[in-house]
Design a protein around this motif. Structure first.
Motif, short mmCIF file in Angstrom:
data_model
loop_
_atom_site.label_atom_id
_atom_site.label_comp_id
_atom_site.label_asym_id
_atom_site.label_seq_id
_atom_site.Cartn_x
_atom_site.Cartn_y
_atom_site.Cartn_z
N UNK A 172 -85.84 14.80 34.43
CA UNK A 172 -85.41 15.36 35.70
C UNK A 172 -84.86 16.77 35.49
N UNK A 173 -84.14 16.92 34.40
CA UNK A 173 -83.55 18.22 34.04
C UNK A 173 -83.60 18.32 32.52
N UNK A 174 -84.13 19.42 32.02
CA UNK A 174 -84.32 19.55 30.58
C UNK A 174 -83.00 19.60 29.81
N UNK A 175 -81.91 19.93 30.49
CA UNK A 175 -80.62 20.03 29.83
C UNK A 175 -80.14 18.65 29.36
N UNK A 176 -80.03 18.48 28.06
CA UNK A 176 -79.54 17.24 27.50
C UNK A 176 -80.54 16.11 27.45
N UNK A 177 -81.74 16.32 27.95
CA UNK A 177 -82.76 15.27 27.97
C UNK A 177 -83.65 15.39 26.74
N UNK A 178 -83.78 14.30 26.01
CA UNK A 178 -84.61 14.28 24.80
C UNK A 178 -85.85 13.42 24.94
N UNK A 179 -85.99 12.73 26.06
CA UNK A 179 -87.14 11.86 26.27
C UNK A 179 -86.94 10.45 25.74
N UNK A 180 -85.75 10.13 25.23
CA UNK A 180 -85.48 8.79 24.72
C UNK A 180 -85.27 7.83 25.89
#
Length: 242
Positions: A172-180
């Motif tokens: 949703x937002x690339x900040x802090x998102x790693x795809x886990x």
């Protein structure tokens, strides 16, 4: 002048004038449908789904000239001109009916085609190929993840080779998102197939409504040509059996 003839000429003049507007509108609709499909062409294998859009654009290309022909023929009450205009309207009417038929036929095939092609694209996803870029674009634009939902990525080549993560385009937002998958609150959870199917159906449905509206106008135009063509200077109208 007979009231019926006046009304018929008014209808034809109006029809001639809207030919330009109709041509522009149909060109826009056809181009919009093709652009919508082109943005996600990696997921569409059956190119025949574009037949309605191609027909629409072909119709719009000749409408501008036909509008001028209709105006001149109606004002001069030329039987030859009106006959030619009638043939033009009838051909366009037939083409619009064909576009409606093809549209309804292929509208029902969209879901089936998407399921097969999207599964192939997502299974081959490597983050670098053109098909991978198309998948990323799809997930980013439609705020979706995977074919049916985010779990569709489980077992794919990307998932197993990248520490059991989904592509960042699912975020949703690339900040802090790693795809886990333990960060579900940061991921789009709904599948892309439903979103893309609704998009295509909506675009095609809009196109079919526009075609239907213009087809009805063409039908009244053909009736108006018949009324004017049956008029004679001495006796008003000739009977249909004469």
């Amino acid at each position: 002048m007979d009231c019926g003839v006046v009304i018929s000429k008014t209808v034809l003049l109006f029809l001639s004038l809207v030919f330009w507007a109709a041509g522009a509108a149909l060109a826009y609709v056809g181009a919009y449908v093709i652009k919508s499909y082109d943005n996600f062409d990696s997921f569409i294998q059956d190119r025949y789904t574009l037949i309605p859009a191609v027909i629409i654009i072909c119709i719009s290309a000749v409408m501008f000239i036909f509008g001028l022909v209709g105006c001149c023929a109606t004002i001069r009450e030329s039987k030859v001109g009106l006959g030619f205009f009638f043939m033009i309207i009838m051909l366009i009417f037939a083409a619009e009916v064909a576009a409606l038929v093809f549209g309804f036929i292929y509208r029902g095939k969209i879901t089936q085609d998407l399921d097969h092609s999207m599964n192939d694209v997502f299974k081959k996803y490597d983050g670098q190929s053109s098909e991978s870029s198309a998948a990323d674009y799809l997930q980013t634009q439609l705020n979706c993840c995977g074919v049916h939902n985010y779990t569709s990525w489980i077992g794919t080549l990307w998932y197993t080779s990248h520490n059991n993560t989904v592509p960042l385009s699912c975020c949703k937002n690339s900040t802090g998102c790693t795809g886990r998958l333990d960060q579900l609150d940061l991921l789009n959870l709904q599948g892309c197939e439903t979103e893309l199917d609704q998009l295509f159906r909506g675009v095609l449905g809009y196109a079919l409504l526009v075609i239907l509206g213009f087809a009805i106008i063409k039908l009244f135009g053909m009736l108006s040509v018949c009324v004017i063509s049956c008029k004679t200077q001495r006796s008003g109208y000739q009977p249909l059996y004469a």
